[in-house]
Design a protein around this motif. Structure first.
Motif, PDB file in Angstrom:
ATOM      1  N   LEU A 169       3.839  -7.491  -0.787  1.00  0.00           N
ATOM      2  CA  LEU A 169       4.613  -8.216  -1.793  1.00  0.00           C
ATOM      3  C   LEU A 169       4.484  -9.724  -1.613  1.00  0.00           C
ATOM      4  CD1 LEU A 169       6.830  -8.234  -4.056  1.00  0.00           C
ATOM      5  CD2 LEU A 169       8.458  -8.446  -2.191  1.00  0.00           C
ATOM      6  N   LEU A 170       4.590 -10.201  -0.391  1.00  0.00           N
ATOM      7  CA  LEU A 170       4.697 -11.631  -0.135  1.00  0.00           C
ATOM      8  C   LEU A 170       3.357 -12.372  -0.171  1.00  0.00           C
ATOM      9  CD1 LEU A 170       6.702 -13.876   0.643  1.00  0.00           C
ATOM     10  CD2 LEU A 170       6.127 -13.395   3.021  1.00  0.00           C
ATOM     11  N   GLN A 181       4.631  -3.107   3.320  1.00  0.00           N
ATOM     12  CA  GLN A 181       5.180  -3.356   1.985  1.00  0.00           C
ATOM     13  C   GLN A 181       5.597  -4.810   1.828  1.00  0.00           C
ATOM     14  OE1 GLN A 181       8.301  -0.505   1.511  1.00  0.00           O
ATOM     15  NE2 GLN A 181       6.906   1.112   0.817  1.00  0.00           N
ATOM     16  N   PHE A 182       6.206  -5.365   2.870  1.00  0.00           N
ATOM     17  CA  PHE A 182       6.615  -6.761   2.834  1.00  0.00           C
ATOM     18  C   PHE A 182       5.405  -7.679   2.665  1.00  0.00           C
ATOM     19  CE2 PHE A 182       7.451 -10.732   5.196  1.00  0.00           C
ATOM     20  CZ  PHE A 182       8.474 -11.236   4.405  1.00  0.00           C
ATOM     21  N   LEU A 183       4.354  -7.428   3.438  1.00  0.00           N
ATOM     22  CA  LEU A 183       3.149  -8.251   3.342  1.00  0.00           C
ATOM     23  C   LEU A 183       2.454  -8.074   1.995  1.00  0.00           C
ATOM     24  CD1 LEU A 183       1.664  -7.828   6.921  1.00  0.00           C
ATOM     25  CD2 LEU A 183       2.802  -9.835   5.962  1.00  0.00           C
ATOM     26  N   ARG A 217       7.299  -0.599   6.481  1.00  0.00           N
ATOM     27  CA  ARG A 217       8.128  -1.686   5.961  1.00  0.00           C
ATOM     28  C   ARG A 217       7.398  -3.021   6.030  1.00  0.00           C
ATOM     29  NH1 ARG A 217      13.246  -1.235   9.454  1.00  0.00           N
ATOM     30  NH2 ARG A 217      11.596  -0.786  10.928  1.00  0.00           N
ATOM     31  N   LEU A 218       6.723  -3.280   7.135  1.00  0.00           N
ATOM     32  CA  LEU A 218       5.963  -4.528   7.275  1.00  0.00           C
ATOM     33  C   LEU A 218       4.814  -4.581   6.276  1.00  0.00           C
ATOM     34  CD1 LEU A 218       5.406  -7.168   8.796  1.00  0.00           C
ATOM     35  CD2 LEU A 218       3.971  -5.837  10.356  1.00  0.00           C
ATOM     36  N   ASP A 231       3.370   0.134  10.537  1.00  0.00           N
ATOM     37  CA  ASP A 231       4.762   0.009  10.104  1.00  0.00           C
ATOM     38  C   ASP A 231       4.799  -0.129   8.577  1.00  0.00           C
ATOM     39  OD1 ASP A 231       7.478  -0.362   9.919  1.00  0.00           O
ATOM     40  OD2 ASP A 231       7.460  -2.378  10.782  1.00  0.00           O
TER      41      ASP A 231
END
Length: 92
Positions: A67-68, A63-65, A60-61, A58
Motif C-alpha cells: 500500500l505505502l 500488505q503495508f508495503l 501484515r508487513l 509477514d
C-alpha cells in the motif's frame, strides 16, 4: 462597440473546461503510475518472499508495503516531473 466584459466571460468560459481537463489528465496519469508502481512493488516483494527472507513472510508487513511504497513512488515521480519541467522550461 464591443462589450469589455465579453472577453472576460469568454476567458472564464474556457478556463473552467481547461481546468477540468487538466485535473482529469492529472488523475489519469496518477492512476496509471499507481498501477505500474503497484505491479513493480508486488513483483519485488514476491521476489524477496521467494528468496527466503524472513521479514517477507509477514502478511501484515507485505500488505503495508504494497500500500505505502507505490504511493511514495507516485509522490516522488510527480516531484521529479515538476523538477524536470522547471529545469527545462523556456525562459522568456
Amino acid at each position: 462597440m464591443s462589450d469589455p466584459h465579453s472577453r472576460k466571460r469568454t476567458l472564464h468560459g474556457l478556463a473552467i473546461p481547461a481546468g477540468c481537463l487538466f485535473a482529469t489528465f492529472s488523475a489519469l496519469i496518477t492512476c496509471g503510475l499507481l498501477f505500474i508502481n503497484g505491479a513493480l512493488v508486488l513483483a519485488v516483494l514476491r521476489a524477496f518472499s521467494r528468496s527466503g527472507a524472513d521479514w517477507a513472510r509477514d502478511v501484515r508487513l507485505m500488505q503495508f508495503l504494497l500500500l505505502l511504497v507505490p504511493v511514495i513512488l507516485v509522490v516522488l515521480q510527480w516531484k521529479l516531473l515538476d523538477y524536470l519541467r522547471y529545469r527545462f522550461r523556456r525562459t522568456r
